[in-house]
Design an enzyme around this catalytic site. Structure first.
Site, mmCIF file in Angstrom:
data_model
loop_
_atom_site.group_PDB
_atom_site.id
_atom_site.type_symbol
_atom_site.label_atom_id
_atom_site.label_comp_id
_atom_site.label_asym_id
_atom_site.label_seq_id
_atom_site.Cartn_x
_atom_site.Cartn_y
_atom_site.Cartn_z
ATOM 1 N N ASN A 76 50.608 30.912 40.583
ATOM 2 C CA ASN A 76 49.872 29.951 39.757
ATOM 3 C C ASN A 76 50.727 28.779 39.255
ATOM 4 O O ASN A 76 50.193 27.770 38.786
ATOM 5 C CB ASN A 76 49.201 30.638 38.554
ATOM 6 C CG ASN A 76 47.954 31.424 38.931
ATOM 7 O OD1 ASN A 76 47.589 32.383 38.263
ATOM 8 N ND2 ASN A 76 47.278 31.027 40.011
ATOM 9 N N ASP A 96 38.584 35.708 38.294
ATOM 10 C CA ASP A 96 38.598 34.475 39.088
ATOM 11 C C ASP A 96 37.330 33.663 38.840
ATOM 12 O O ASP A 96 36.278 34.231 38.534
ATOM 13 C CB ASP A 96 38.705 34.864 40.574
ATOM 14 C CG ASP A 96 39.137 33.696 41.445
ATOM 15 O OD1 ASP A 96 39.512 32.643 40.897
ATOM 16 O OD2 ASP A 96 39.079 33.844 42.676
#
Ligand code: FPP
Length: 241
Positions: A67, A19
């Site tokens: 996503n 991330d």
């Protein structure tokens, strides 16, 4: 601890939530995709560090079922990046003894990308120095739901007795059925969430959250985390004597 010191009692299977690519790019006034490209370079570095650290299994979260909510430009940029990564890295991964697998739902992915994924899995199927699993269009709940659907189909077809279904039965239907459970799950960028990653498989994993953004995550940071893990005691719910 350096990246070439095998770690006694280290984790055999490390899973990583990579991330912070977007923030890394933003800090430099660059588009988010620039951060993802820098992130892809770190993937290379971390995969290469695994044999020296005794990590036989590495599972990385490349694209989640959530996503797709990102802008169309970012999603298509990421898909292009995955295609290029496979095309450019295939021979190096083969030569370095890395076996690549993909987990996640392939149905929503572009056919060309799925072909490349299949080819890379086949190409590297004889390797086993490092088992790299790339989670692409992956979600833990989605995986359990897909597994349950297939299990129910087996029951409906009369091939599976529902009375015999236990944890091991369900695990056989998961995308990860050939993999050991992760020992250690790392998340970069300071977020302390697991975001639907390997929910079933991480029941007894250790977690490590680091503030470092993924494009800054070096093999030395990786080696330090693995060294710290080796110093911890895992009980698996039992009291050790
Ligand atoms: C999270 O950062 C990262 C992703 C959604 C993509 C992960 C992809 C890579 C590391 C690229 C390469 C991968 C492979 C397998 C070649 P973010 O965009 O959520 O960052 P932010 O939280 O700062 O916005």
């Amino acid at each position: 601890m350096t990246a070439n010191t095998p770690v006694q009692g280290g984790p055999g299977h490390v899973a990583i939530i990579m991330d912070g690519n977007g923030r890394w790019a933003q800090k430099r006034g660059r588009p988010r995709l620039f951060g993802h490209q820098a992130g892809a370079k770190r993937v290379r570095e971390i995969v290469r560090a695994c044999p020296g650290l005794g990590v036989r299994y590495l599972t990385i979260f490349a694209f989640s079922t959530e996503n797709w909510k990102r802008t169309q430009a970012e999603v298509s940029g990421l898909m292009t990046l995955f295609r290029r990564y496979i095309q450019r890295e295939a021979q190096a991964l083969l030569g370095e003894g890395v076996r690549v697998r993909f987990i996640g739902d392939r149905n929503r992915l572009d056919a060309k990308l799925v072909d490349l994924m299949d080819e890379l899995e086949t190409l590297t199927a004889g390797n086993d120095s490092v088992n790299l699993t790339i989670a692409l269009n992956y979600g833990g709940r989605d995986e359990v739901a897909r597994a349950t659907k297939r299990l129910a189909q087996e029951v409906a077809a009369g091939r599976l007795d529902p009375e015999t279904v236990d944890e091991t039965t369900l695990a056989r239907f998961l995308d990860t059925y050939v993999l050991p459970d992760p020992d250690l799950v790392i998340r970069t960028s300071g977020e302390a969430r697991i975001s639907n990653f390997l929910l079933w498989q991480s029941a007894y994993a250790e977690y490590e959250f680091t503030p470092v953004l993924w494009p800054d995550f070096t093999k030395d940071i990786f080696a330090d985390i693995i060294g710290r893990y080796a110093g911890r005691e895992r009980r698996f719910g039992a009291v050790l004597g």
